[in-house]
Motif scaffolding. Sequence first.
Motif, PDB file in Angstrom:
ATOM      1  N   ASN A 229       0.657  -1.206  -0.199  1.00  0.00           N
ATOM      2  CA  ASN A 229       0.103   0.144   0.153  1.00  0.00           C
ATOM      3  C   ASN A 229       0.798   1.281  -0.035  1.00  0.00           C
ATOM      4  OD1 ASN A 229      -2.555   1.238  -0.309  1.00  0.00           O
ATOM      5  ND2 ASN A 229      -2.886   1.302   1.992  1.00  0.00           N
ATOM      6  N   TYR A 230       2.312   1.288  -0.249  1.00  0.00           N
ATOM      7  CA  TYR A 230       3.048   2.448  -0.174  1.00  0.00           C
ATOM      8  C   TYR A 230       3.084   2.951  -1.654  1.00  0.00           C
ATOM      9  CZ  TYR A 230       4.748   1.927   4.464  1.00  0.00           C
ATOM     10  OH  TYR A 230       4.831   1.970   5.917  1.00  0.00           O
ATOM     11  N   ARG A 231       2.859   4.399  -1.876  1.00  0.00           N
ATOM     12  CA  ARG A 231       2.923   5.001  -2.946  1.00  0.00           C
ATOM     13  C   ARG A 231       3.826   6.224  -2.855  1.00  0.00           C
ATOM     14  NH1 ARG A 231      -2.286   6.149  -1.784  1.00  0.00           N
ATOM     15  NH2 ARG A 231      -2.420   4.151  -1.096  1.00  0.00           N
ATOM     16  N   TRP A 232       4.364   6.779  -3.995  1.00  0.00           N
ATOM     17  CA  TRP A 232       5.203   7.882  -4.247  1.00  0.00           C
ATOM     18  C   TRP A 232       4.313   9.311  -3.777  1.00  0.00           C
ATOM     19  CZ3 TRP A 232       9.821   6.920  -3.573  1.00  0.00           C
ATOM     20  CH2 TRP A 232      10.463   5.797  -4.044  1.00  0.00           C
ATOM     21  N   GLU A 233       4.704  10.049  -2.874  1.00  0.00           N
ATOM     22  CA  GLU A 233       4.018  11.034  -2.276  1.00  0.00           C
ATOM     23  C   GLU A 233       3.722  12.192  -3.427  1.00  0.00           C
ATOM     24  OE1 GLU A 233       2.367  13.782   0.514  1.00  0.00           O
ATOM     25  OE2 GLU A 233       2.929  11.654   0.574  1.00  0.00           O
ATOM     26  N   LYS A 234       4.684  12.419  -4.349  1.00  0.00           N
ATOM     27  CA  LYS A 234       4.409  13.597  -5.301  1.00  0.00           C
ATOM     28  C   LYS A 234       3.540  12.907  -6.595  1.00  0.00           C
ATOM     29  CE  LYS A 234       8.576  16.097  -4.774  1.00  0.00           C
ATOM     30  NZ  LYS A 234      10.020  16.784  -5.199  1.00  0.00           N
ATOM     31  N   THR A 235       3.641  11.745  -6.952  1.00  0.00           N
ATOM     32  CA  THR A 235       2.663  11.161  -7.915  1.00  0.00           C
ATOM     33  C   THR A 235       1.622  10.537  -7.480  1.00  0.00           C
ATOM     34  OG1 THR A 235       4.191   9.300  -8.241  1.00  0.00           O
ATOM     35  CG2 THR A 235       4.968  11.237  -9.528  1.00  0.00           C
ATOM     36  N   GLY A 236       1.550   9.995  -6.348  1.00  0.00           N
ATOM     37  CA  GLY A 236       0.618   9.240  -5.936  1.00  0.00           C
ATOM     38  C   GLY A 236       0.452   7.701  -6.602  1.00  0.00           C
ATOM     39  N   LYS A 237       1.712   7.308  -7.332  1.00  0.00           N
ATOM     40  CA  LYS A 237       1.757   6.109  -7.715  1.00  0.00           C
ATOM     41  C   LYS A 237       2.350   4.871  -7.005  1.00  0.00           C
ATOM     42  CE  LYS A 237       1.980   7.884 -12.609  1.00  0.00           C
ATOM     43  NZ  LYS A 237       3.165   8.163 -13.757  1.00  0.00           N
ATOM     44  N   LEU A 238       1.876   3.801  -7.016  1.00  0.00           N
ATOM     45  CA  LEU A 238       2.296   2.863  -6.243  1.00  0.00           C
ATOM     46  C   LEU A 238       3.956   2.458  -6.399  1.00  0.00           C
ATOM     47  CD1 LEU A 238      -0.478   0.033  -6.495  1.00  0.00           C
ATOM     48  CD2 LEU A 238       0.140   1.482  -4.703  1.00  0.00           C
ATOM     49  N   VAL A 292       2.717 -10.832 -10.708  1.00  0.00           N
ATOM     50  CA  VAL A 292       1.517 -10.605 -10.036  1.00  0.00           C
ATOM     51  C   VAL A 292       1.170  -8.717  -9.932  1.00  0.00           C
ATOM     52  CG1 VAL A 292       0.394 -10.456  -7.872  1.00  0.00           C
ATOM     53  CG2 VAL A 292       1.381 -12.347  -8.741  1.00  0.00           C
ATOM     54  N   PHE A 293       2.188  -8.103  -9.879  1.00  0.00           N
ATOM     55  CA  PHE A 293       2.147  -6.593  -9.706  1.00  0.00           C
ATOM     56  C   PHE A 293       1.725  -6.142 -11.298  1.00  0.00           C
ATOM     57  CE2 PHE A 293       4.060  -2.769  -7.067  1.00  0.00           C
ATOM     58  CZ  PHE A 293       3.066  -2.160  -7.484  1.00  0.00           C
ATOM     59  N   LYS A 294       2.363  -6.624 -12.289  1.00  0.00           N
ATOM     60  CA  LYS A 294       1.850  -5.884 -13.617  1.00  0.00           C
ATOM     61  C   LYS A 294       0.590  -6.513 -13.961  1.00  0.00           C
ATOM     62  CE  LYS A 294       2.886  -9.551 -16.695  1.00  0.00           C
ATOM     63  NZ  LYS A 294       2.041  -9.839 -18.019  1.00  0.00           N
ATOM     64  N   GLU A 295       0.197  -7.613 -13.374  1.00  0.00           N
ATOM     65  CA  GLU A 295      -1.055  -8.211 -14.030  1.00  0.00           C
ATOM     66  C   GLU A 295      -2.256  -7.409 -13.303  1.00  0.00           C
ATOM     67  OE1 GLU A 295      -2.305 -11.088 -16.037  1.00  0.00           O
ATOM     68  OE2 GLU A 295      -0.561 -10.183 -17.098  1.00  0.00           O
ATOM     69  N   PHE A 296      -2.300  -7.077 -12.256  1.00  0.00           N
ATOM     70  CA  PHE A 296      -3.315  -6.442 -11.364  1.00  0.00           C
ATOM     71  C   PHE A 296      -2.581  -5.132 -10.827  1.00  0.00           C
ATOM     72  CE2 PHE A 296      -3.446 -11.146 -10.447  1.00  0.00           C
ATOM     73  CZ  PHE A 296      -4.595 -11.231 -11.029  1.00  0.00           C
ATOM     74  N   ASN A 297      -1.852  -4.134 -11.451  1.00  0.00           N
ATOM     75  CA  ASN A 297      -1.498  -2.970 -11.357  1.00  0.00           C
ATOM     76  C   ASN A 297      -2.414  -1.914 -11.160  1.00  0.00           C
ATOM     77  OD1 ASN A 297       0.311  -0.765 -10.980  1.00  0.00           O
ATOM     78  ND2 ASN A 297       1.028  -0.828 -12.868  1.00  0.00           N
ATOM     79  N   ARG A 298      -3.279  -1.882 -11.949  1.00  0.00           N
ATOM     80  CA  ARG A 298      -4.547  -1.208 -11.852  1.00  0.00           C
ATOM     81  C   ARG A 298      -5.296  -1.589 -10.799  1.00  0.00           C
ATOM     82  NH1 ARG A 298      -6.376   3.150 -14.445  1.00  0.00           N
ATOM     83  NH2 ARG A 298      -4.897   2.721 -16.193  1.00  0.00           N
ATOM     84  N   GLU A 299      -5.595  -2.833 -10.493  1.00  0.00           N
ATOM     85  CA  GLU A 299      -6.555  -3.216  -9.235  1.00  0.00           C
ATOM     86  C   GLU A 299      -5.880  -2.898  -7.983  1.00  0.00           C
ATOM     87  OE1 GLU A 299      -5.913  -4.954 -12.083  1.00  0.00           O
ATOM     88  OE2 GLU A 299      -7.578  -6.068 -13.068  1.00  0.00           O
ATOM     89  N   SER A 304      -5.982   0.525  -3.144  1.00  0.00           N
ATOM     90  CA  SER A 304      -5.063   1.618  -2.345  1.00  0.00           C
ATOM     91  C   SER A 304      -5.425   3.154  -2.600  1.00  0.00           C
ATOM     92  CB  SER A 304      -3.312   1.553  -2.574  1.00  0.00           C
ATOM     93  OG  SER A 304      -3.189  -0.148  -2.416  1.00  0.00           O
ATOM     94  N   ALA A 305      -6.410   3.292  -3.213  1.00  0.00           N
ATOM     95  CA  ALA A 305      -6.813   4.655  -3.679  1.00  0.00           C
ATOM     96  C   ALA A 305      -5.553   5.363  -4.003  1.00  0.00           C
ATOM     97  CB  ALA A 305      -7.412   5.237  -2.255  1.00  0.00           C
ATOM     98  N   ALA A 306      -4.706   4.817  -4.981  1.00  0.00           N
ATOM     99  CA  ALA A 306      -3.627   5.434  -5.516  1.00  0.00           C
ATOM    100  C   ALA A 306      -3.490   5.223  -6.985  1.00  0.00           C
ATOM    101  CB  ALA A 306      -2.223   4.439  -4.981  1.00  0.00           C
ATOM    102  N   LYS A 307      -2.442   5.530  -7.533  1.00  0.00           N
ATOM    103  CA  LYS A 307      -2.365   5.528  -9.240  1.00  0.00           C
ATOM    104  C   LYS A 307      -1.619   4.113  -9.525  1.00  0.00           C
ATOM    105  CE  LYS A 307      -2.676  10.515 -10.101  1.00  0.00           C
ATOM    106  NZ  LYS A 307      -2.262  11.474 -10.568  1.00  0.00           N
TER     107      LYS A 307
END
Length: 334
Positions: A229-238, A292-299, A304-307
């Motif tokens: 559930n960690y994301r970059w602060e500036k971009t909001g991306k996982l 797994v990450f690339k398959e479900f990146n968007r999900e 996580s309410a992230a990008k």
Amino acid sequence: FCDQCLHPALVDYVNKRLGIEIVDHLLIGTQSVEYTSRNFFQFRVLKELLEERDVKNYVLYNRSYEVFVKNWIWRQVLDCYRGKGELENEILSAIVKKIREMLNKLKHKCVGRITDFLEMFCKEMQKELVISKDSLVGTQFKNTSDPSQFVTCVEKFLPDLQMRVLSEFDAMDHEYKLSKLPVQPQNEIFKRVFGCGKQCPFCKVPCEAGGSAHKEHFAAVHRPEGLGNYRWEKTGKLIHELCSTLVVSQCRFRNVETKWNWHPYKDYRDYYPDWCIQPDPSLNASDYWKFVFKEFNREFADVSAAKPADLPEDWKNITEEQALEALKETYNMK
């Protein structure tokens, strides 16, 4: 005596023993190979997740590992023992046999009163049977015969009592019956096989230290932090980087433990002194978790309410077959 004393005592005994017997059967029986080691079990679970391709299960596994594993074991317990009464019958037969042996042993002692005989019986069987004094009081006044005659009567009723208790267990809803056991099989198996069950505070990889008495938690290879559930602060991306890389970087993190104040990754032990994360930027995530990450990146991002993360190009070419091979290599299942 059989109705007021032995009946509730036998029900209580079966309840106490059933969970223990289920655990022993799973750990040493035909299915024991699944629980021989944490590695084998992890491989089985992660392989099943890969085949199911259900993002909800991946999220539960990553965020609540102990809950997920115990739920998985619970399903195995239900599948194994649904509608079966063999274990209850084995437990009852063993304790009834012991009751008979103890009754016959005590009837040859010089005991004149039933009261004394019952007290002696309860004392000898106290490790197995819990017989309340209140139930004994009513029995004592009703039974004025000599001990030998009393034993004969009890032995006569024991088979019927055993069948009644077994019928009561058979009539109960299977899942409800197991859920009420004092020893819950899924909790006991988790404790024996998986140890502490603690997860990395960043990527949520479970601790690989054996047993539950270790002072430090560790994992040989960590996972992309976006899974935790960690994301970059500036971009909001996982985040797709590993903890092993971030703990030697100039990056900072914040969470509930830091009271949402920024703190250097390299000083993570200020907040997590019991975790040892190997500082090595050369380590790569397993192809399993890349897939797994690339398959479900968007999900994962939606949950996580992230990008979605900006994943390396080579991750996008990893196939399910390669992910499975990586899983086999990780857990030595080649």
